[in-house]
Every structure is written in C-alpha cells, then in structure tokens.
Design a protein around this motif. Structure first.
Motif, PDB file in Angstrom:
ATOM      1  N   ASP A  78      49.071  -5.955  -5.913  1.00 45.77           N
ATOM      2  CA  ASP A  78      48.918  -5.572  -4.512  1.00 45.77           C
ATOM      3  C   ASP A  78      47.604  -6.067  -3.917  1.00 45.77           C
ATOM      4  O   ASP A  78      47.555  -6.426  -2.733  1.00 45.77           O
ATOM      5  N   GLU A  79      46.541  -6.096  -4.710  1.00 45.14           N
ATOM      6  CA  GLU A  79      45.270  -6.540  -4.153  1.00 45.14           C
ATOM      7  C   GLU A  79      45.295  -8.035  -3.821  1.00 45.14           C
ATOM      8  O   GLU A  79      44.638  -8.476  -2.875  1.00 45.14           O
ATOM      9  N   GLU A  82      47.270  -8.303  -0.526  1.00 44.94           N
ATOM     10  CA  GLU A  82      46.413  -7.945   0.598  1.00 44.94           C
ATOM     11  C   GLU A  82      45.427  -9.071   0.912  1.00 44.94           C
ATOM     12  O   GLU A  82      45.139  -9.353   2.083  1.00 44.94           O
ATOM     13  N   ARG A  83      44.933  -9.726  -0.110  1.00 45.86           N
ATOM     14  CA  ARG A  83      44.019 -10.855   0.078  1.00 45.86           C
ATOM     15  C   ARG A  83      44.719 -11.978   0.851  1.00 45.86           C
ATOM     16  O   ARG A  83      44.144 -12.577   1.769  1.00 45.86           O
TER      17      ARG A  83
END
Length: 238
Positions: A78-79, A82-83
């Motif tokens: 998920d990170e 998001e990036r």
C-alpha cells in the motif's frame, strides 16, 4: 526525451507454459523494447524487486509509468501504491494495461470497483477508434482486429471517461469501453484494454502504436505549480 518506467508483476511468464512462450523475457521486456525503438528513455520494474522497483528515486525520474498486473494485485504494498498515486497527482502519467484495471493504483485513482465481465476463450476483438482526432489515435486505423484475446464486457465499473478513444466489440456480442482517458490532479491516466499474458497482443503493431501514443500523451506538461492554503497576498493588491 520522455522517461518511461514499464512495470510488470512478472509472474505468469516465470511459471512456464504459454505465457513463457509468448513473452519469454516478460511482458515488460516486450513493451520496453518497442518503446525504446520509438525513442523513449525506458527502464523496467517488477513486483519482486525491492519496493517493487518503484522507489522514490525511480518515480521521481519517471515521466510516464505503464502498469501490467494480473494475479498478484494484492501483493503490491500500500505504501508503494500511495507513492505512485502522489506522483500521478503531481503530474506523472499512468498507462494502465488490460488486467491492470484491478490493480490497487487504478482502483484508488478511479474510486470504484473497476469490475467487469470476462471470458477467456480466444475470441476475436474488433477495436474501433471512436475519437479519431485524439493524439492517442494518431496513425491508428478506423478499426483493427485482435485475432485472439480474452473478452471484457460491460458494465465496466469506472467513472465516465473524460475522453473515450477506443471501443471494442467481441464475437460473442459484448462491447467494452477499451480506451479511456482521465485526469487526476496534474497527471493524465489512460486505460487500454487489449492485452493478455497468453496471447501475443503486445507483439501486434496496432497495439504497440496505441501504447506509444498513450505514453506520449500522458507525459507531464510544463504548466504552473498551483499554490494551496490561505492566500494572504491577493494578486490584485500587489
């Protein structure tokens, strides 16, 4: 020169079988090769690389990201999603291919399920150019045929495209919005339906032309940087 990162989960091709025969070096390698031949500055990234190959440094150096995934959408962290989303909002282009409609990044940007009907029986697809004046349609015929492919059918649960460039018909009778343009923040997003891991769709000249056109269209524009928050100095008072 437009800097392109070609992303692929790169799982089917490593499992052997038909996918390995059609794309022995991976779908990403095929896409990267024809984009490189057209003068783009190309690099590749895959799911099993550290940070999925999409580090902050890589994304900062990317003008357009192409995305292909199928069986491992949930493994994308998920990170990292998001990036990528933040970079799209800042102006990086995103070209989402075929089963990438179910990717986390596309669903997050669309805000919908992005679900659809499908059937994999090697049917013929006829792709119609419904917006011939659009840059993504440059050099593309009024219609062209994909001899064997997986069927996608409506309803396609996405927001209404800002521009629908291509629509598809399948021999089973289904139709599909197969070339959809969006803007999210300062970034441009294009979804293109044709493609599959076991059919040589990305070897087809018409498909390569569309993908290359989409990359050119999706690149960042040199517009002003907007400011947000409280405006203490109205321009008319300067």
């Amino acid at each position: 020169m437009t800097a392109v990162t070609v992303w692929n989960e790169y799982r089917h091709e490593r499992e052997g079988g038909r996918a390995a025969e059609v794309y022995p070096d991976g779908i990403h390698a095929t896409i990267a090769e024809f984009l490189d031949e057209r003068g783009f500055d190309v690099r590749t990234a895959t799911l099993d690389e550290p940070e999925h190959g999409l580090t902050e440094e890589v994304l900062e150096g990317t003008d357009v990201l192409t995305w292909w995934g199928h069986e491992a959408h949930d493994e994308v962290r998920d990170e990292v999603v998001e990036r990528v989303r933040e970079r799209v909002l800042d102006g990086m282009g995103l070209v989402v291919l075929h089963s990438g409609h179910f990717s986390k990044i596309f669903r997050r940007l669309m805000g919908t399920t992005c679900d659809l009907k499908w059937r994999d029986e090697g049917e013929t697809e006829r792709v119609w150019t419904v917006e011939p004046g659009h840059p993504i349609a440059d050099g593309v015929a009024e219609s062209f045929e994909v001899p064997e492919t997986e069927m996608y059918g409506e309803r396609f649960d996405v927001p209404a495209p800002e521009t629908l460039v291509f629509a598809s018909w399948f021999e089973g009778g289904e139709v599909f919005r197969s070339g959809c343009c969006y803007r999210r923040g300062a970034g441009r997003v294009f979804y293109f339906r044709p493609g599959h891991e076991t059919y040589p769709v990305y070897h087809q000249p018409e498909i390569q032309q569309v993908v290359a056109n989409a990359v050119s269209w999706a690149g960042p524009v040199d517009g002003p940087t907007p400011s947000f928050g409280r405006s203490a100095d109205p321009p008319e008072r300067e």
